[in-house]
Design a protein around this motif. Structure first.
Motif, PDB file in Angstrom:
ATOM      1  N   GLU A 500       0.823  -1.244   0.091  1.00 37.64           N
ATOM      2  CA  GLU A 500      -0.086  -0.280  -0.127  1.00 37.64           C
ATOM      3  C   GLU A 500       0.860   1.104   0.064  1.00 37.64           C
ATOM      4  OE1 GLU A 500      -3.690  -1.992   2.492  1.00 37.64           O
ATOM      5  OE2 GLU A 500      -2.428  -0.238   3.452  1.00 37.64           O
ATOM      6  N   LEU A 501       1.940   1.027   0.837  1.00 41.25           N
ATOM      7  CA  LEU A 501       2.693   2.533   0.789  1.00 41.25           C
ATOM      8  C   LEU A 501       3.550   2.512  -0.285  1.00 41.25           C
ATOM      9  CD1 LEU A 501       3.842   1.875   4.697  1.00 41.25           C
ATOM     10  CD2 LEU A 501       2.406   3.506   3.804  1.00 41.25           C
ATOM     11  N   LEU A 502       4.007   1.505  -1.073  1.00 44.56           N
ATOM     12  CA  LEU A 502       4.698   1.938  -2.168  1.00 44.56           C
ATOM     13  C   LEU A 502       3.853   2.384  -3.310  1.00 44.56           C
ATOM     14  CD1 LEU A 502       6.635  -1.715  -2.133  1.00 44.56           C
ATOM     15  CD2 LEU A 502       7.795   0.597  -1.765  1.00 44.56           C
ATOM     16  N   LYS A 503       2.738   2.708  -3.324  1.00 41.50           N
ATOM     17  CA  LYS A 503       1.991   3.229  -4.112  1.00 41.50           C
ATOM     18  C   LYS A 503       2.124   4.575  -4.226  1.00 41.50           C
ATOM     19  CE  LYS A 503      -1.865  -0.239  -3.963  1.00 41.50           C
ATOM     20  NZ  LYS A 503      -3.172  -0.571  -3.672  1.00 41.50           N
ATOM     21  N   ARG A 504       2.512   5.063  -2.852  1.00 39.12           N
ATOM     22  CA  ARG A 504       2.745   6.569  -2.741  1.00 39.12           C
ATOM     23  C   ARG A 504       4.139   6.969  -3.383  1.00 39.12           C
ATOM     24  NH1 ARG A 504       0.976   7.183   3.491  1.00 39.12           N
ATOM     25  NH2 ARG A 504       1.865   9.157   3.160  1.00 39.12           N
ATOM     26  N   ALA A 510      13.351   3.384   1.658  1.00 37.83           N
ATOM     27  CA  ALA A 510      13.838   3.474   3.175  1.00 37.83           C
ATOM     28  C   ALA A 510      12.663   3.961   3.962  1.00 37.83           C
ATOM     29  CB  ALA A 510      15.005   4.295   3.371  1.00 37.83           C
ATOM     30  N   GLU A 511      11.731   4.930   3.708  1.00 39.34           N
ATOM     31  CA  GLU A 511      10.542   5.300   4.507  1.00 39.34           C
ATOM     32  C   GLU A 511       9.742   4.293   4.477  1.00 39.34           C
ATOM     33  OE1 GLU A 511       9.879   8.991   2.231  1.00 39.34           O
ATOM     34  OE2 GLU A 511      10.936  10.093   4.185  1.00 39.34           O
ATOM     35  N   MET A 520      16.761  -0.842   8.687  1.00 40.96           N
ATOM     36  CA  MET A 520      17.863  -0.962   7.571  1.00 40.96           C
ATOM     37  C   MET A 520      17.366  -1.273   6.151  1.00 40.96           C
ATOM     38  SD  MET A 520      20.614  -0.700   9.389  1.00 40.96           S
ATOM     39  CE  MET A 520      21.887  -1.255   8.386  1.00 40.96           C
ATOM     40  N   PRO A 521      17.449  -0.526   5.312  1.00 40.28           N
ATOM     41  CA  PRO A 521      17.035  -0.741   3.770  1.00 40.28           C
ATOM     42  C   PRO A 521      17.293  -2.114   3.416  1.00 40.28           C
ATOM     43  CG  PRO A 521      18.002   1.645   3.963  1.00 40.28           C
ATOM     44  CD  PRO A 521      18.185   0.867   5.283  1.00 40.28           C
ATOM     45  N   GLN A 522      18.353  -2.445   3.559  1.00 37.54           N
ATOM     46  CA  GLN A 522      18.954  -3.736   3.192  1.00 37.54           C
ATOM     47  C   GLN A 522      17.992  -4.886   3.568  1.00 37.54           C
ATOM     48  OE1 GLN A 522      20.659  -1.439   4.507  1.00 37.54           O
ATOM     49  NE2 GLN A 522      22.836  -1.943   4.403  1.00 37.54           N
ATOM     50  N   SER A 523      17.694  -4.749   4.919  1.00 35.29           N
ATOM     51  CA  SER A 523      16.962  -5.792   5.473  1.00 35.29           C
ATOM     52  C   SER A 523      15.495  -5.747   4.889  1.00 35.29           C
ATOM     53  CB  SER A 523      16.784  -5.615   7.272  1.00 35.29           C
ATOM     54  OG  SER A 523      18.055  -5.748   7.517  1.00 35.29           O
ATOM     55  N   PHE A 524      15.006  -4.462   4.866  1.00 37.73           N
ATOM     56  CA  PHE A 524      13.618  -4.401   4.122  1.00 37.73           C
ATOM     57  C   PHE A 524      13.478  -4.922   2.533  1.00 37.73           C
ATOM     58  CE2 PHE A 524       9.468  -3.099   2.916  1.00 37.73           C
ATOM     59  CZ  PHE A 524       9.666  -2.450   1.658  1.00 37.73           C
ATOM     60  N   THR A 525      14.673  -4.780   1.918  1.00 38.09           N
ATOM     61  CA  THR A 525      14.601  -5.182   0.536  1.00 38.09           C
ATOM     62  C   THR A 525      14.820  -6.889   0.663  1.00 38.09           C
ATOM     63  OG1 THR A 525      15.763  -3.372  -0.358  1.00 38.09           O
ATOM     64  CG2 THR A 525      15.943  -5.449  -1.506  1.00 38.09           C
ATOM     65  N   PHE A 528      11.099  -8.049   1.706  1.00 35.68           N
ATOM     66  CA  PHE A 528      10.090  -7.991   0.393  1.00 35.68           C
ATOM     67  C   PHE A 528      10.451  -8.882  -0.707  1.00 35.68           C
ATOM     68  CE2 PHE A 528       6.960  -5.063  -1.149  1.00 35.68           C
ATOM     69  CZ  PHE A 528       6.791  -5.301  -2.230  1.00 35.68           C
ATOM     70  N   LYS A 529      11.745  -9.040  -1.019  1.00 31.66           N
ATOM     71  CA  LYS A 529      12.022  -9.918  -2.144  1.00 31.66           C
ATOM     72  C   LYS A 529      11.686 -11.351  -1.828  1.00 31.66           C
ATOM     73  CE  LYS A 529      15.199 -10.630  -5.758  1.00 31.66           C
ATOM     74  NZ  LYS A 529      16.696 -10.465  -6.495  1.00 31.66           N
ATOM     75  N   LYS A 530      11.969 -11.866  -0.556  1.00 26.83           N
ATOM     76  CA  LYS A 530      11.561 -13.170  -0.225  1.00 26.83           C
ATOM     77  C   LYS A 530      10.123 -13.552  -0.529  1.00 26.83           C
ATOM     78  CE  LYS A 530      11.837 -16.145   3.996  1.00 26.83           C
ATOM     79  NZ  LYS A 530      12.173 -16.208   5.561  1.00 26.83           N
ATOM     80  N   TRP A 531       9.215 -12.519   0.015  1.00 26.38           N
ATOM     81  CA  TRP A 531       7.824 -12.725   0.021  1.00 26.38           C
ATOM     82  C   TRP A 531       7.201 -12.616  -1.576  1.00 26.38           C
ATOM     83  CZ3 TRP A 531       4.164 -14.240   3.535  1.00 26.38           C
ATOM     84  CH2 TRP A 531       4.564 -14.581   4.774  1.00 26.38           C
ATOM     85  N   THR A 532       7.683 -11.643  -2.231  1.00 24.98           N
ATOM     86  CA  THR A 532       7.089 -11.362  -3.476  1.00 24.98           C
ATOM     87  C   THR A 532       8.006 -11.443  -4.758  1.00 24.98           C
ATOM     88  OG1 THR A 532       8.119  -8.779  -3.546  1.00 24.98           O
ATOM     89  CG2 THR A 532       6.089  -9.134  -2.263  1.00 24.98           C
ATOM     90  N   GLY A 533       9.123 -12.023  -4.520  1.00 24.93           N
ATOM     91  CA  GLY A 533       9.972 -12.186  -5.852  1.00 24.93           C
ATOM     92  C   GLY A 533      10.464 -11.055  -6.527  1.00 24.93           C
ATOM     93  N   LEU A 534      10.208  -9.700  -5.815  1.00 25.19           N
ATOM     94  CA  LEU A 534      10.690  -8.406  -6.408  1.00 25.19           C
ATOM     95  C   LEU A 534      11.150  -7.668  -5.338  1.00 25.19           C
ATOM     96  CD1 LEU A 534       7.476  -7.603  -8.478  1.00 25.19           C
ATOM     97  CD2 LEU A 534       9.604  -8.599  -9.335  1.00 25.19           C
ATOM     98  N   THR A 535      12.062  -6.822  -5.704  1.00 29.64           N
ATOM     99  CA  THR A 535      12.588  -5.836  -4.686  1.00 29.64           C
ATOM    100  C   THR A 535      11.575  -4.742  -4.550  1.00 29.64           C
ATOM    101  OG1 THR A 535      13.720  -3.991  -6.498  1.00 29.64           O
ATOM    102  CG2 THR A 535      14.978  -6.101  -5.405  1.00 29.64           C
ATOM    103  N   PRO A 536      11.707  -4.120  -3.483  1.00 27.31           N
ATOM    104  CA  PRO A 536      10.518  -2.867  -3.486  1.00 27.31           C
ATOM    105  C   PRO A 536      10.644  -1.791  -4.813  1.00 27.31           C
ATOM    106  CG  PRO A 536      11.615  -3.190  -1.561  1.00 27.31           C
ATOM    107  CD  PRO A 536      12.405  -3.999  -2.386  1.00 27.31           C
ATOM    108  N   GLN A 537      11.684  -1.569  -5.293  1.00 27.47           N
ATOM    109  CA  GLN A 537      11.771  -0.474  -6.199  1.00 27.47           C
ATOM    110  C   GLN A 537      11.070  -1.281  -7.489  1.00 27.47           C
ATOM    111  OE1 GLN A 537      12.803   2.605  -6.182  1.00 27.47           O
ATOM    112  NE2 GLN A 537      11.642   2.392  -8.528  1.00 27.47           N
ATOM    113  N   GLU A 538      11.563  -2.659  -7.788  1.00 30.96           N
ATOM    114  CA  GLU A 538      10.867  -3.227  -8.785  1.00 30.96           C
ATOM    115  C   GLU A 538       9.377  -3.369  -8.737  1.00 30.96           C
ATOM    116  OE1 GLU A 538      13.130  -7.227  -8.466  1.00 30.96           O
ATOM    117  OE2 GLU A 538      14.709  -6.235  -9.803  1.00 30.96           O
TER     118      GLU A 538
END
Length: 550
Positions: A500-504, A510-511, A520-525, A528-538
């Motif tokens: 939802e937040l990535l739509k904004r 990082a936010e 940590m941005p790396q931990s979030f990435t 996210f990729k583990k669950w979706t197969g994509l990085t947040p940016q992708e």
């Protein structure tokens, strides 16, 4: 389930080890810390069974951390992992009991073997065959009986003046200080028993006493304690820290509460493995004065009765300062033993024992006596008073009680006793459904708390602190009610929120991570990729292009 804490100042090592051990079938709850100080904060909040730590870290190193572990959690096993080849470090580590030392370049198989060895040592300690043997030798000691009689008397009468307590403690060789406050623990023991028969009174007594001595063996290193069995067959422990000085006694008692919460989890596990018995534990969360003992005991019994779920392997805390419903009224002690046994079985939720004793008392009478027999009238109304007392004491509104005092309206003793048995059966059913409703209510509150605090620390330890349960029980209760692990539920919630937040577009990656609890941005990435197969940016790019096409 055991708890392992992984400590290393290099995040990539800590996270990597957590992933590796998380994929193994080792029955472990895994916690992470990125410094000795962060590890210390966790160890000051909950029990840890195995610590896997770098020995050489900035600030607080592994050896300093080990000193704290030895003080707070003497049962904990330590595995040091390091590339440091300084002989002094190695020598100090290997001199300590229950400590293993593995070099980083020895590879994962060696490290996994060290952790498995530590878990095996924990399991062997919890079986406690020697403790059980020694406990059975003490079952009928005069000292145990004398202590039990003395403290059962204190539970139901005004506590004596301090100087009189001191004299009694001296004469009875009670290792407690009458001038200092105390902590109290209440344990309800349920024996697995055999398939052929229900546990007898002697079976339950022997099991309870074995649990008492086993628990005291675990508590002895950090506390002075006395355990005894109350009138309902439950265990009571009166506890004080072994060491305090002057104004520091408040801190000593607070640390002791933390120690007790973690240690009673080990006691529960040992009881299951060694005695085939489960123990639901209620602990006093704050020290209180001796004169408050009867009131605090009654309060804890109420909390034990109104527990959330079935209480199996539960450790809940009760605070003297918390408001609660009025204390339970103590049963009239003038009733004959058979009626008191009925009350005890009803109070403890033992349906089969209650119904068996009820039938023994009433079935012959229902057929052999005339309707106007005064002895039968006394028997019938005494049983009715047992039920009415329970209904009033626990404020049960779902069942009417007026008919209990109108037993003369029934045409025969058989009908009157049949009505009473039906009332008892409803009371047992209401108790079971009440436990389930309270469990569902607590889980709803936990889910709401998680949703409202997604950016904060939502570790099992934090949630356990917030809702006054031990971590293991909270985790099991959540899985039981929702059908999913608590960690999986939070991960799914974080993923939904992140999407939802990535739509904004105005929010940086990082936010977004920070808003769902990843600093940590790396931990979030990685998450996210583990669950979706994509990085947040992708994901953001794909989603925005899809929305633009529409």
């Amino acid at each position: 389930m055991y708890r392992m804490l992984i400590v290393d100042d290099e995040e990539i090592i800590t996270d990597g080890l957590a992933d590796i051990f998380g994929k193994l079938n080792l029955d472990l709850d895994i916690y992470k810390a990125y410094s000795g100080q962060e590890a210390l904060e966790l160890l000051n909040r909950t029990r840890v069974d195995v610590v896997l730590s770098d020995i050489c870290m900035p600030g607080m190193d592994g050896l300093e951390l080990m000193e704290t572990i030895r003080l707070n959690w003497p049962q904990c096993k330590i595995v040091f992992l390091t590339g440091h080849n300084d002989f002094n470090y190695v020598y100090q580590a290997i001199q300590e009991p229950d400590v293993q030392y593995v070099l980083k370049n020895e590879g994962y198989p060696k490290l996994i073997a060290a952790v498995e060895r530590a878990l095996k040592e924990l399991e062997e300690a919890l079986r406690a065959n020697d403790l059980i043997r020694r406990s059975k030798e003490q079952l009928d000691t005069l000292e145990t009986l004398a202590h039990g009689d003395y403290f059962r008397n204190l539970l139901f009468h005004d506590v004596l003046f301090e100087r009189e307590l001191e004299e009694d403690f001296r004469r009875l060789q009670i290792p407690l200080d009458a001038s200092m406050p105390i902590l109290i623990g209440l344990g309800s023991v349920t024996s697995g028993g055999s398939v052929e028969r229900s546990p007898t009174y002697v079976d339950r007594r022997e099991t309870a006493l074995a649990v008492k001595f086993l628990a005291e063996a675990f508590l002895a290193e950090r506390t002075s304690s006395i355990g005894f069995i109350d009138r309902y067959g439950d265990l009571i422990w009166l506890i004080q820290p072994k060491r305090w000085s002057g104004s520091e006694w408040t801190d000593a008692f607070a640390q002791t509460v933390m120690f007790l919460e973690g240690t009673f989890e080990l006691v529960q596990q040992s009881c299951l493995e060694s005695l085939d018995a489960s123990v639901a534990v209620t602990l006093c969360g704050e020290a209180f004065a001796w004169e408050g003992l009867p009131a605090m005991y009654d309060k804890m019994r109420r909390y034990q009765h109104d527990r959330t779920g079935d209480g199996t392997r539960m450790v809940q805390k009760v605070f003297p300062s918390e408001e609660s419903a009025p204390s339970a009224t103590i049963l009239n002690r003038s009733l004959r033993d058979k009626f008191e046994a009925l009350a005890v079985h009803l109070e403890a939720g033992r349906r089969e024992e209650f119904m068996g004793l009820f039938d023994d008392l009433t079935e012959p009478a229902a057929y052999e006596h005339e309707r106007g027999d005064p002895n039968m009238t006394e028997l019938c109304y005494t049983v009715a008073l047992v039920l009415l007392s329970y209904i009033n004491r626990w404020e049960i509104r779902e069942i009417g009680s007026f008919g209990l005092m109108k037993l003369e309206d029934y045409r025969s003793w058989r009908e009157a006793f049949g009505y009473l048995k039906g009332v008892a059966d409803v009371l047992f059913s209401l108790r079971k459904s009440g436990e389930q409703k309270r469990a569902a209510g607590v889980i709803e509150k936990i889910c709401s708390f998680i949703e409202q605090n997604l950016s904060e620390d939502l570790s099992l330890v934090r949630l356990a602190d917030e809702f006054h349960f031990n971590p293991s029980y909270l985790s099991r209760l959540f899985k039981q009610e929702r059908g999913v692990n608590l960690s999986d539920y939070m991960d799914e919630l974080r993923i939904r929120k992140a999407k939802e937040l990535l739509k904004r577009e105005e929010l940086k990656i990082a936010e977004v991570g920070g808003l769902i609890g990843y600093e940590m941005p790396q931990s979030f990435t990685r998450f996210f990729k583990k669950w979706t197969g994509l990085t947040p940016q992708e994901y953001r790019t794909v989603r925005l292009s899809r929305d633009g096409a529409q």
